[in-house]
Scaffold this motif. Sequence first.
Motif, PDB file in Angstrom:
ATOM      1  N   PHE A 148      58.853  81.060  30.840  1.00  0.00           N
ATOM      2  CA  PHE A 148      59.583  79.793  30.857  1.00  0.00           C
ATOM      3  C   PHE A 148      58.890  78.838  31.819  1.00  0.00           C
ATOM      4  CE2 PHE A 148      61.342  82.226  34.308  1.00  0.00           C
ATOM      5  CZ  PHE A 148      61.667  81.317  35.292  1.00  0.00           C
ATOM      6  N   SER A 149      59.251  77.565  31.706  1.00  0.00           N
ATOM      7  CA  SER A 149      58.650  76.514  32.525  1.00  0.00           C
ATOM      8  C   SER A 149      59.608  76.124  33.633  1.00  0.00           C
ATOM      9  CB  SER A 149      58.314  75.299  31.657  1.00  0.00           C
ATOM     10  OG  SER A 149      57.347  75.631  30.684  1.00  0.00           O
ATOM     11  N   LEU A 150      59.069  76.025  34.834  1.00  0.00           N
ATOM     12  CA  LEU A 150      59.876  75.741  36.010  1.00  0.00           C
ATOM     13  C   LEU A 150      59.547  74.341  36.518  1.00  0.00           C
ATOM     14  CD1 LEU A 150      61.910  77.199  37.918  1.00  0.00           C
ATOM     15  CD2 LEU A 150      59.958  77.743  39.365  1.00  0.00           C
ATOM     16  N   PRO A 151      60.539  73.441  36.637  1.00  0.00           N
ATOM     17  CA  PRO A 151      60.254  72.096  37.166  1.00  0.00           C
ATOM     18  C   PRO A 151      59.862  72.149  38.630  1.00  0.00           C
ATOM     19  CG  PRO A 151      62.618  72.412  36.882  1.00  0.00           C
ATOM     20  CD  PRO A 151      61.950  73.602  36.252  1.00  0.00           C
ATOM     21  N   GLU A 152      59.127  71.136  39.043  1.00  0.00           N
ATOM     22  CA  GLU A 152      58.600  71.129  40.409  1.00  0.00           C
ATOM     23  C   GLU A 152      59.720  71.109  41.444  1.00  0.00           C
ATOM     24  OE1 GLU A 152      55.392  68.525  43.073  1.00  0.00           O
ATOM     25  OE2 GLU A 152      55.845  67.993  41.008  1.00  0.00           O
ATOM     26  N   GLY A 153      60.836  70.454  41.132  1.00  0.00           N
ATOM     27  CA  GLY A 153      61.926  70.366  42.094  1.00  0.00           C
ATOM     28  C   GLY A 153      62.580  71.693  42.407  1.00  0.00           C
ATOM     29  N   SER A 154      62.469  72.657  41.488  1.00  0.00           N
ATOM     30  CA  SER A 154      63.095  73.968  41.699  1.00  0.00           C
ATOM     31  C   SER A 154      62.120  75.002  42.220  1.00  0.00           C
ATOM     32  CB  SER A 154      63.707  74.473  40.378  1.00  0.00           C
ATOM     33  OG  SER A 154      64.666  73.564  39.879  1.00  0.00           O
ATOM     34  N   LEU A 155      60.865  74.632  42.381  1.00  0.00           N
ATOM     35  CA  LEU A 155      59.855  75.617  42.765  1.00  0.00           C
ATOM     36  C   LEU A 155      60.125  76.202  44.145  1.00  0.00           C
ATOM     37  CD1 LEU A 155      57.236  76.933  41.772  1.00  0.00           C
ATOM     38  CD2 LEU A 155      55.978  75.139  42.967  1.00  0.00           C
ATOM     39  N   GLY A 156      60.531  75.364  45.098  1.00  0.00           N
ATOM     40  CA  GLY A 156      60.745  75.834  46.452  1.00  0.00           C
ATOM     41  C   GLY A 156      61.979  76.693  46.623  1.00  0.00           C
ATOM     42  N   PRO A 164      48.937  70.418  33.314  1.00  0.00           N
ATOM     43  CA  PRO A 164      48.536  69.003  33.443  1.00  0.00           C
ATOM     44  C   PRO A 164      49.308  68.052  32.544  1.00  0.00           C
ATOM     45  CG  PRO A 164      46.854  70.284  32.290  1.00  0.00           C
ATOM     46  CD  PRO A 164      47.850  71.255  32.819  1.00  0.00           C
ATOM     47  N   GLN A 165      49.927  68.539  31.486  1.00  0.00           N
ATOM     48  CA  GLN A 165      50.658  67.672  30.569  1.00  0.00           C
ATOM     49  C   GLN A 165      52.147  67.627  30.889  1.00  0.00           C
ATOM     50  OE1 GLN A 165      49.697  68.969  26.606  1.00  0.00           O
ATOM     51  NE2 GLN A 165      47.603  68.184  26.694  1.00  0.00           N
ATOM     52  N   SER A 166      52.777  68.781  30.999  1.00  0.00           N
ATOM     53  CA  SER A 166      54.218  68.814  31.245  1.00  0.00           C
ATOM     54  C   SER A 166      54.571  68.739  32.723  1.00  0.00           C
ATOM     55  CB  SER A 166      54.817  70.092  30.655  1.00  0.00           C
ATOM     56  OG  SER A 166      54.276  71.245  31.299  1.00  0.00           O
ATOM     57  N   ARG A 167      53.595  68.974  33.617  1.00  0.00           N
ATOM     58  CA  ARG A 167      53.824  68.972  35.064  1.00  0.00           C
ATOM     59  C   ARG A 167      54.877  69.993  35.474  1.00  0.00           C
ATOM     60  NH1 ARG A 167      49.614  67.986  36.887  1.00  0.00           N
ATOM     61  NH2 ARG A 167      50.652  67.895  38.913  1.00  0.00           N
ATOM     62  N   THR A 168      54.933  71.102  34.767  1.00  0.00           N
ATOM     63  CA  THR A 168      55.833  72.199  35.112  1.00  0.00           C
ATOM     64  C   THR A 168      55.000  73.431  35.436  1.00  0.00           C
ATOM     65  OG1 THR A 168      56.045  72.829  32.775  1.00  0.00           O
ATOM     66  CG2 THR A 168      57.711  71.328  33.688  1.00  0.00           C
ATOM     67  N   GLY A 186      71.239  68.913  44.073  1.00  0.00           N
ATOM     68  CA  GLY A 186      70.548  70.037  43.461  1.00  0.00           C
ATOM     69  C   GLY A 186      70.377  69.822  41.972  1.00  0.00           C
ATOM     70  N   ASN A 187      71.178  70.499  41.163  1.00  0.00           N
ATOM     71  CA  ASN A 187      71.091  70.345  39.718  1.00  0.00           C
ATOM     72  C   ASN A 187      72.305  69.590  39.197  1.00  0.00           C
ATOM     73  OD1 ASN A 187      72.639  72.661  40.481  1.00  0.00           O
ATOM     74  ND2 ASN A 187      72.705  73.272  38.340  1.00  0.00           N
ATOM     75  N   TYR A 188      72.115  68.908  38.069  1.00  0.00           N
ATOM     76  CA  TYR A 188      73.186  68.164  37.411  1.00  0.00           C
ATOM     77  C   TYR A 188      73.728  68.985  36.243  1.00  0.00           C
ATOM     78  CZ  TYR A 188      71.659  64.003  39.969  1.00  0.00           C
ATOM     79  OH  TYR A 188      71.324  63.097  40.947  1.00  0.00           O
TER      80      TYR A 188
END
Length: 350
Positions: free
Chosen positions: A191-199, A232-236, A302-304
């Motif tokens: 799955f793809s993880l957004p940058e905001g949740s990486l930390g 590089p495309q999805s930035r995830t 955090g998340n919506y």
Amino acid sequence: MLSACSDPQTVDEQPRPALVTQPQPASAQVLSYPGEVRARHEPELAFRIGGKVTRRLVEVGDRVKKNQPLAELDPEDARLQLEAARSQVAAAEANLSLAQAERDRYRTLLERQMISSSQYDNAENSYRSAAARLKQARAEFDVAQNHATYSVLRAPEDGVITRRLLESGQVVAAGQTVLVMAADGEREVLFSLPEGSLGQLQLGLPVQVQLWSRPDQLYPGRLRELSPSADPQSRTFAARVAFEAPEAEIELGQSARVFIENPSQSALAVPLAAVSAEAGQSFVWVVESESHRLRRQPVQVGNYQHDRATILQGLEAGDWIVAAGVHMLLEGQQVLPVDRQNRSVQISGE
């Protein structure tokens, strides 16, 4: 005229009603990400030599066994190289036989003291050189013989063909990926993880996996891999979840959803309409306990969700916030706190 010269009367500002609420504990701070079931090992298959593809023996989705032929190259070039190497071996063997016979004659002449030692040494060196050349020719023959077998691409292990990048008649280079295979064995969810949740996540974090085909069942797993760089495309960031125990009914390509609970952060949940933002900074309106005046309070969201937002920092559980109409409020404005039944709310500082 006298009344016109008198001081204007001061009109008291009437507090406007404001719907207020208190943050509630986000007891289930669960992040959800869509994913796909993939194999733990997905080798990219390629020929070890270049050439023209003569036969393609598998299609996408075919199950293959270890050492099963998958594709073939034109073997003519490899056959010619093998014949050339065989001829070099034969020539090296003949040269060695001649050098050996010459050395033996010179040895006999040396024993009879009919030649000098230097002449015999030359013959001995010629023999050794011929022996080394034969050894080299045989090694080159072995390489050519191996190359002849490399014209057939075989499955390294049992699995399923997931991608096909070649056609009959295509010319491929050595090492060029032509097939991708999903090996049998362990299954994972990509799955793809957004940058905001990486930390917020770390390797080994326990998760729950739900398959779309079986929404009533959850499979335990652990976060096994996090990509160090973003797409590089999805930035995830690509992430993989390994199942705790192998499940026979989990098949490749199934749609899944990964649920990750992060207990390390104590979060509060507020109505989505209570959160506003300006210049990239999210904030809520907090009602002061004594004066009932508004204070803009910056928060970290955090998340919506569909009707609520998770607040990670900036609020306390005892704060009272405005839950609706926040775009019409001003800093320091006095309000009349009411609940959803339009009843007055007593706000205390305790």
